[in-house]
Design a protein around this motif. Structure first.
Motif, PDB file in Angstrom:
ATOM      1  N   ILE A  24       0.732  -1.136   0.076  1.00  0.00           N
ATOM      2  CA  ILE A  24       0.122   0.016  -0.035  1.00  0.00           C
ATOM      3  C   ILE A  24       0.812   1.287   0.105  1.00  0.00           C
ATOM      4  CG2 ILE A  24      -0.437   0.085   2.646  1.00  0.00           C
ATOM      5  CD1 ILE A  24      -2.992   0.907   0.009  1.00  0.00           C
ATOM      6  N   ALA A  25       2.050   1.202   0.631  1.00  0.00           N
ATOM      7  CA  ALA A  25       2.978   2.420   0.799  1.00  0.00           C
ATOM      8  C   ALA A  25       3.279   2.733  -0.839  1.00  0.00           C
ATOM      9  CB  ALA A  25       4.209   2.201   1.548  1.00  0.00           C
ATOM     10  N   GLN A  26       3.779   1.819  -1.688  1.00  0.00           N
ATOM     11  CA  GLN A  26       4.122   1.816  -2.798  1.00  0.00           C
ATOM     12  C   GLN A  26       3.103   2.333  -3.969  1.00  0.00           C
ATOM     13  OE1 GLN A  26       4.968  -1.737  -5.109  1.00  0.00           O
ATOM     14  NE2 GLN A  26       5.808  -0.769  -6.790  1.00  0.00           N
ATOM     15  N   PHE A  27       1.595   1.838  -3.600  1.00  0.00           N
ATOM     16  CA  PHE A  27       0.683   2.353  -4.239  1.00  0.00           C
ATOM     17  C   PHE A  27       0.292   3.879  -3.987  1.00  0.00           C
ATOM     18  CE2 PHE A  27      -3.985   2.503  -3.613  1.00  0.00           C
ATOM     19  CZ  PHE A  27      -4.547   2.784  -5.156  1.00  0.00           C
ATOM     20  N   LEU A  28       0.364   4.108  -2.594  1.00  0.00           N
ATOM     21  CA  LEU A  28       0.211   5.381  -2.095  1.00  0.00           C
ATOM     22  C   LEU A  28       1.171   6.532  -2.921  1.00  0.00           C
ATOM     23  CD1 LEU A  28      -1.074   5.202   1.303  1.00  0.00           C
ATOM     24  CD2 LEU A  28      -2.324   5.660  -0.580  1.00  0.00           C
ATOM     25  N   GLN A  29       2.574   6.086  -3.099  1.00  0.00           N
ATOM     26  CA  GLN A  29       3.321   6.755  -3.749  1.00  0.00           C
ATOM     27  C   GLN A  29       3.194   6.946  -5.151  1.00  0.00           C
ATOM     28  OE1 GLN A  29       6.276   8.306  -1.872  1.00  0.00           O
ATOM     29  NE2 GLN A  29       6.791   9.171  -3.665  1.00  0.00           N
ATOM     30  N   PHE A  30       2.783   6.045  -5.819  1.00  0.00           N
ATOM     31  CA  PHE A  30       2.199   6.408  -7.105  1.00  0.00           C
ATOM     32  C   PHE A  30       1.327   7.567  -7.209  1.00  0.00           C
ATOM     33  CE2 PHE A  30       2.743   1.481  -8.177  1.00  0.00           C
ATOM     34  CZ  PHE A  30       3.992   1.627  -8.507  1.00  0.00           C
ATOM     35  N   LEU A  31       0.429   7.552  -6.447  1.00  0.00           N
ATOM     36  CA  LEU A  31      -0.695   8.506  -6.420  1.00  0.00           C
ATOM     37  C   LEU A  31       0.100   9.637  -6.127  1.00  0.00           C
ATOM     38  CD1 LEU A  31      -3.613   6.800  -4.437  1.00  0.00           C
ATOM     39  CD2 LEU A  31      -3.567   7.077  -6.850  1.00  0.00           C
ATOM     40  N   LYS A  32       0.902   9.799  -4.975  1.00  0.00           N
ATOM     41  CA  LYS A  32       1.512  11.004  -4.683  1.00  0.00           C
ATOM     42  C   LYS A  32       2.302  11.697  -5.761  1.00  0.00           C
ATOM     43  CE  LYS A  32       5.303  12.935  -1.535  1.00  0.00           C
ATOM     44  NZ  LYS A  32       6.123  12.667  -0.868  1.00  0.00           N
ATOM     45  N   GLU A  33       3.047  10.792  -6.558  1.00  0.00           N
ATOM     46  CA  GLU A  33       3.706  11.252  -8.076  1.00  0.00           C
ATOM     47  C   GLU A  33       2.745  11.633  -8.971  1.00  0.00           C
ATOM     48  OE1 GLU A  33       6.380   7.933  -8.316  1.00  0.00           O
ATOM     49  OE2 GLU A  33       7.446   8.420  -6.545  1.00  0.00           O
ATOM     50  N   GLY A  34       1.254  11.798  -8.882  1.00  0.00           N
ATOM     51  CA  GLY A  34       0.388  12.068  -9.835  1.00  0.00           C
ATOM     52  C   GLY A  34      -0.204  11.077 -10.630  1.00  0.00           C
ATOM     53  N   ALA A  35       0.015   9.708 -10.387  1.00  0.00           N
ATOM     54  CA  ALA A  35      -0.413   8.763 -11.210  1.00  0.00           C
ATOM     55  C   ALA A  35      -2.088   8.849 -10.818  1.00  0.00           C
ATOM     56  CB  ALA A  35       0.032   7.342 -11.076  1.00  0.00           C
ATOM     57  N   SER A  36      -2.893   8.473 -11.843  1.00  0.00           N
ATOM     58  CA  SER A  36      -4.224   8.231 -11.627  1.00  0.00           C
ATOM     59  C   SER A  36      -4.655   6.706 -11.600  1.00  0.00           C
ATOM     60  CB  SER A  36      -5.217   8.465 -12.931  1.00  0.00           C
ATOM     61  OG  SER A  36      -5.015   7.871 -14.111  1.00  0.00           O
ATOM     62  N   LEU A  37      -5.830   6.362 -10.743  1.00  0.00           N
ATOM     63  CA  LEU A  37      -6.239   5.009 -10.631  1.00  0.00           C
ATOM     64  C   LEU A  37      -6.044   4.373 -11.995  1.00  0.00           C
ATOM     65  CD1 LEU A  37      -9.034   5.281  -8.106  1.00  0.00           C
ATOM     66  CD2 LEU A  37      -6.695   4.626  -7.543  1.00  0.00           C
ATOM     67  N   GLN A  38      -6.780   5.014 -12.899  1.00  0.00           N
ATOM     68  CA  GLN A  38      -6.541   4.481 -14.325  1.00  0.00           C
ATOM     69  C   GLN A  38      -5.393   4.037 -14.867  1.00  0.00           C
ATOM     70  OE1 GLN A  38      -9.128   3.216 -15.684  1.00  0.00           O
ATOM     71  NE2 GLN A  38      -8.210   2.179 -17.341  1.00  0.00           N
ATOM     72  N   GLN A  39      -4.395   4.856 -14.477  1.00  0.00           N
ATOM     73  CA  GLN A  39      -2.927   4.566 -14.898  1.00  0.00           C
ATOM     74  C   GLN A  39      -2.485   3.540 -14.092  1.00  0.00           C
ATOM     75  OE1 GLN A  39      -1.370   8.520 -14.187  1.00  0.00           O
ATOM     76  NE2 GLN A  39      -0.276   8.443 -16.147  1.00  0.00           N
ATOM     77  N   ILE A  40      -2.515   3.446 -12.879  1.00  0.00           N
ATOM     78  CA  ILE A  40      -1.939   2.131 -11.878  1.00  0.00           C
ATOM     79  C   ILE A  40      -2.966   0.962 -12.480  1.00  0.00           C
ATOM     80  CG2 ILE A  40      -2.039   1.259  -9.650  1.00  0.00           C
ATOM     81  CD1 ILE A  40      -1.957   4.276  -8.584  1.00  0.00           C
ATOM     82  N   HIS A  41      -4.081   1.134 -13.177  1.00  0.00           N
ATOM     83  CA  HIS A  41      -4.739   0.025 -13.337  1.00  0.00           C
ATOM     84  C   HIS A  41      -4.144  -0.608 -14.816  1.00  0.00           C
ATOM     85  CE1 HIS A  41      -7.676  -2.808 -14.906  1.00  0.00           C
ATOM     86  NE2 HIS A  41      -8.076  -2.294 -15.735  1.00  0.00           N
ATOM     87  N   GLU A  42      -3.497   0.426 -15.749  1.00  0.00           N
ATOM     88  CA  GLU A  42      -2.986   0.041 -16.693  1.00  0.00           C
ATOM     89  C   GLU A  42      -1.672  -1.010 -16.544  1.00  0.00           C
ATOM     90  OE1 GLU A  42      -2.927   3.657 -19.228  1.00  0.00           O
ATOM     91  OE2 GLU A  42      -5.025   3.546 -19.304  1.00  0.00           O
ATOM     92  N   TRP A  43      -1.052  -0.451 -15.354  1.00  0.00           N
ATOM     93  CA  TRP A  43       0.415  -0.974 -15.114  1.00  0.00           C
ATOM     94  C   TRP A  43       0.079  -2.400 -14.274  1.00  0.00           C
ATOM     95  CZ3 TRP A  43       2.038   4.044 -11.981  1.00  0.00           C
ATOM     96  CH2 TRP A  43       2.250   5.084 -12.754  1.00  0.00           C
ATOM     97  N   TYR A  44      -0.946  -2.418 -13.769  1.00  0.00           N
ATOM     98  CA  TYR A  44      -1.436  -3.730 -13.141  1.00  0.00           C
ATOM     99  C   TYR A  44      -2.856  -3.961 -13.578  1.00  0.00           C
ATOM    100  CZ  TYR A  44       2.587  -2.296 -10.080  1.00  0.00           C
ATOM    101  OH  TYR A  44       3.862  -1.946  -9.716  1.00  0.00           O
ATOM    102  N   PRO A  45      -2.966  -4.567 -14.676  1.00  0.00           N
ATOM    103  CA  PRO A  45      -4.307  -4.673 -15.399  1.00  0.00           C
ATOM    104  C   PRO A  45      -5.289  -5.684 -14.521  1.00  0.00           C
ATOM    105  CG  PRO A  45      -2.668  -5.486 -16.730  1.00  0.00           C
ATOM    106  CD  PRO A  45      -2.062  -4.650 -15.666  1.00  0.00           C
ATOM    107  N   TRP A  46      -4.645  -6.595 -13.682  1.00  0.00           N
ATOM    108  CA  TRP A  46      -5.170  -7.685 -12.873  1.00  0.00           C
ATOM    109  C   TRP A  46      -5.684  -6.883 -11.511  1.00  0.00           C
ATOM    110  CZ3 TRP A  46       0.021  -7.282 -13.963  1.00  0.00           C
ATOM    111  CH2 TRP A  46       0.684  -7.134 -12.784  1.00  0.00           C
TER     112      TRP A  46
END
Length: 70
Positions: A24-46
């Motif tokens: 979850i810390a990594q996930f929150l870091q992605f959000l802090k850096e400006g990634a959207s939920l959709q972008q994260i989903h594209e990186w981890y489509p499962w």
């Protein structure tokens, strides 16, 4: 918890998104850096956007209910 879990055999027991090895810390870091939920989903489509959103809600709840915030 429905979207988060901590298992001693994964990520050294750190809090992860359930059914993954994503901390979850990594996930929150992605959000802090400006990634959207959709972008994260594209990186981890499962991992569905619904699951990602639920993980955020649970993380907020855990932080809000932490004894240090009482």
């Amino acid at each position: 918890m429905k979207y988060l879990e901590s298992r001693s055999d994964i990520a050294q027991g750190e809090l992860i998104i359930k059914g993954t090895r994503i901390r979850i810390a990594q996930f929150l870091q992605f959000l802090k850096e400006g990634a959207s939920l959709q972008q994260i989903h594209e990186w981890y489509p499962w991992i569905s956007v619904k699951k990602l959103s639920g993980a955020i809600d649970e993380a907020i709840s855990l932080i809000s209910n932490h004894p240090a915030n009482a």
